[in-house]
Write a protein that holds these residues in place. Structure first.
Motif, PDB file in Angstrom:
ATOM      1  N   ALA A  81       0.877  -1.200  -0.052  1.00  0.00           N
ATOM      2  CA  ALA A  81      -0.062  -0.010   0.086  1.00  0.00           C
ATOM      3  C   ALA A  81       0.730   1.371   0.030  1.00  0.00           C
ATOM      4  O   ALA A  81       0.419   2.435  -0.685  1.00  0.00           O
ATOM      5  CB  ALA A  81      -0.783  -0.004   1.251  1.00  0.00           C
ATOM      6  N   ASP A  82       1.952   1.307   0.629  1.00  0.00           N
ATOM      7  CA  ASP A  82       2.746   2.427   0.793  1.00  0.00           C
ATOM      8  C   ASP A  82       3.854   2.564  -0.269  1.00  0.00           C
ATOM      9  O   ASP A  82       4.859   3.476   0.168  1.00  0.00           O
ATOM     10  CB  ASP A  82       3.237   2.746   2.230  1.00  0.00           C
ATOM     11  N   ALA A  83       3.956   1.875  -1.166  1.00  0.00           N
ATOM     12  CA  ALA A  83       5.027   1.656  -2.014  1.00  0.00           C
ATOM     13  C   ALA A  83       4.642   2.523  -3.440  1.00  0.00           C
ATOM     14  O   ALA A  83       3.453   2.897  -3.873  1.00  0.00           O
ATOM     15  CB  ALA A  83       5.446   0.530  -2.638  1.00  0.00           C
ATOM     16  N   ALA A  84       5.726   3.167  -4.156  1.00  0.00           N
ATOM     17  CA  ALA A  84       5.515   4.089  -5.206  1.00  0.00           C
ATOM     18  C   ALA A  84       6.888   3.792  -5.965  1.00  0.00           C
ATOM     19  O   ALA A  84       7.970   3.445  -5.693  1.00  0.00           O
ATOM     20  CB  ALA A  84       5.565   5.663  -4.790  1.00  0.00           C
ATOM     21  N   CYS A  85       6.437   3.645  -7.386  1.00  0.00           N
ATOM     22  CA  CYS A  85       7.593   3.323  -8.364  1.00  0.00           C
ATOM     23  C   CYS A  85       7.476   4.645  -9.471  1.00  0.00           C
ATOM     24  O   CYS A  85       6.554   5.175  -9.645  1.00  0.00           O
ATOM     25  CB  CYS A  85       7.371   2.196  -9.041  1.00  0.00           C
ATOM     26  N   THR A  86       8.507   4.780 -10.310  1.00  0.00           N
ATOM     27  CA  THR A  86       8.772   5.579 -11.235  1.00  0.00           C
ATOM     28  C   THR A  86       8.193   5.074 -12.540  1.00  0.00           C
ATOM     29  O   THR A  86       7.716   3.923 -12.620  1.00  0.00           O
ATOM     30  CB  THR A  86      10.428   5.863 -11.341  1.00  0.00           C
ATOM     31  N   MET A  87       7.878   5.890 -13.318  1.00  0.00           N
ATOM     32  CA  MET A  87       7.159   5.614 -14.752  1.00  0.00           C
ATOM     33  C   MET A  87       8.047   4.669 -15.579  1.00  0.00           C
ATOM     34  O   MET A  87       7.787   4.742 -16.775  1.00  0.00           O
ATOM     35  CB  MET A  87       6.368   6.657 -15.204  1.00  0.00           C
ATOM     36  N   GLU A  88       9.058   4.357 -15.172  1.00  0.00           N
ATOM     37  CA  GLU A  88      10.111   3.849 -16.227  1.00  0.00           C
ATOM     38  C   GLU A  88       9.587   2.391 -16.680  1.00  0.00           C
ATOM     39  O   GLU A  88       8.820   1.574 -16.360  1.00  0.00           O
ATOM     40  CB  GLU A  88      11.277   3.108 -15.174  1.00  0.00           C
ATOM     41  N   CYS A 115      10.773  -2.417 -10.219  1.00  0.00           N
ATOM     42  CA  CYS A 115       9.962  -1.914  -9.110  1.00  0.00           C
ATOM     43  C   CYS A 115       8.541  -2.288  -8.764  1.00  0.00           C
ATOM     44  O   CYS A 115       8.195  -2.822  -7.987  1.00  0.00           O
ATOM     45  CB  CYS A 115      10.129  -0.310  -9.200  1.00  0.00           C
ATOM     46  N   GLU A 116       7.747  -1.956 -10.119  1.00  0.00           N
ATOM     47  CA  GLU A 116       6.453  -2.700  -9.874  1.00  0.00           C
ATOM     48  C   GLU A 116       6.360  -4.111  -9.520  1.00  0.00           C
ATOM     49  O   GLU A 116       5.459  -4.587  -8.614  1.00  0.00           O
ATOM     50  CB  GLU A 116       5.785  -2.398 -11.308  1.00  0.00           C
ATOM     51  N   MET A 117       7.343  -4.860 -10.129  1.00  0.00           N
ATOM     52  CA  MET A 117       7.259  -6.517  -9.622  1.00  0.00           C
ATOM     53  C   MET A 117       7.723  -6.552  -8.101  1.00  0.00           C
ATOM     54  O   MET A 117       7.040  -7.259  -7.724  1.00  0.00           O
ATOM     55  CB  MET A 117       8.453  -7.131 -10.304  1.00  0.00           C
ATOM     56  N   ARG A 118       8.550  -5.697  -7.545  1.00  0.00           N
ATOM     57  CA  ARG A 118       8.979  -6.003  -6.028  1.00  0.00           C
ATOM     58  C   ARG A 118       7.507  -5.448  -5.084  1.00  0.00           C
ATOM     59  O   ARG A 118       7.446  -6.159  -4.233  1.00  0.00           O
ATOM     60  CB  ARG A 118      10.229  -4.934  -5.712  1.00  0.00           C
ATOM     61  N   VAL A 119       7.004  -4.332  -5.657  1.00  0.00           N
ATOM     62  CA  VAL A 119       5.824  -3.946  -5.037  1.00  0.00           C
ATOM     63  C   VAL A 119       4.779  -5.026  -4.962  1.00  0.00           C
ATOM     64  O   VAL A 119       4.131  -5.156  -4.062  1.00  0.00           O
ATOM     65  CB  VAL A 119       5.332  -2.502  -5.718  1.00  0.00           C
ATOM     66  N   HIS A 120       4.507  -5.684  -6.028  1.00  0.00           N
ATOM     67  CA  HIS A 120       3.620  -6.763  -6.074  1.00  0.00           C
ATOM     68  C   HIS A 120       3.940  -7.813  -5.536  1.00  0.00           C
ATOM     69  O   HIS A 120       3.002  -8.638  -5.153  1.00  0.00           O
ATOM     70  CB  HIS A 120       2.895  -7.031  -7.477  1.00  0.00           C
ATOM     71  N   THR A 121       5.159  -8.303  -5.409  1.00  0.00           N
ATOM     72  CA  THR A 121       5.511  -9.648  -4.665  1.00  0.00           C
ATOM     73  C   THR A 121       6.474  -9.601  -3.757  1.00  0.00           C
ATOM     74  O   THR A 121       6.899 -10.733  -3.006  1.00  0.00           O
ATOM     75  CB  THR A 121       6.433 -10.503  -6.023  1.00  0.00           C
ATOM     76  N   GLY A 122       6.794  -8.450  -3.076  1.00  0.00           N
ATOM     77  CA  GLY A 122       7.518  -8.393  -1.713  1.00  0.00           C
ATOM     78  C   GLY A 122       8.856  -8.994  -1.890  1.00  0.00           C
ATOM     79  O   GLY A 122       9.523  -8.570  -2.786  1.00  0.00           O
ATOM     80  N   LYS A 123       9.069  -9.957  -0.939  1.00  0.00           N
ATOM     81  CA  LYS A 123      10.475 -10.273  -1.080  1.00  0.00           C
ATOM     82  C   LYS A 123      10.725 -11.604  -1.955  1.00  0.00           C
ATOM     83  O   LYS A 123      11.763 -12.226  -2.122  1.00  0.00           O
ATOM     84  CB  LYS A 123      11.012 -10.707   0.327  1.00  0.00           C
ATOM     85  N   VAL A 124       9.738 -12.010  -2.704  1.00  0.00           N
ATOM     86  CA  VAL A 124       9.703 -13.228  -3.228  1.00  0.00           C
ATOM     87  C   VAL A 124      10.819 -13.291  -4.356  1.00  0.00           C
ATOM     88  O   VAL A 124      11.386 -14.166  -4.724  1.00  0.00           O
ATOM     89  CB  VAL A 124       8.399 -13.662  -3.864  1.00  0.00           C
TER      90      VAL A 124
END
Length: 127
Positions: A81-88, A115-124
């Motif tokens: 919920a609290d993560a933000a990524c650039t538009m890369e 970044c979007e991958m890490r936001v959606h998958t955590g540490k996986v």
């Protein structure tokens, strides 16, 4: 009456010596191969085992903790919920293959960038 007391006394003393037979059955093994392929970058791959956490994954415990509530399907994980990524734009494919609790699993998802991958998958896929 004396025999009954003697019998109960012997049973009480012997009880700790008898192995418990009502233990929970161990969960089937979970062994996974994870890979990340960014469009602009190199392929990364690692191995992860869960229950107990291990393998070559540098964040094995956290990765297993993330996969357990979704029964090994990272595509069901919720976005942080609290993560933000650039538009890369660097499309990144995350793949998980192997066995989860004894059942064959194959999952794959493409994200707009790492970044979007890490936001959606955590540490996986953080390895």
């Amino acid at each position: 009456m004396a025999r009954t007391r003697l019998l109960f006394a012997c049973l009480a003393l012997a009880a700790p010596l008898v192995p418990a037979t009502a233990q929970a059955a161990p969960l089937p093994a979970s062994g996974l191969v994870l890979s990340v392929r960014p469009e602009m970058g190199t392929l990364s791959t690692t191995q992860l085992t869960c229950e107990p956490a291990g393998g070559l994954h540098k964040n094995a415990k956290a990765a297993c903790d993330g996969l357990t509530p979704v029964d090994g399907d990272f595509t069901k994980m919720e976005r942080a919920a609290d993560a933000a990524c650039t538009m890369e734009l660097n499309t990144t494919k995350a793949t998980l293959k192997g066995k989860w609790r004894g059942k064959k699993v194959v999952f794959e998802q493409v994200f707009s960038n790492p970044c979007e991958m890490r936001v959606h998958t955590g540490k996986v896929f953080d390895f």
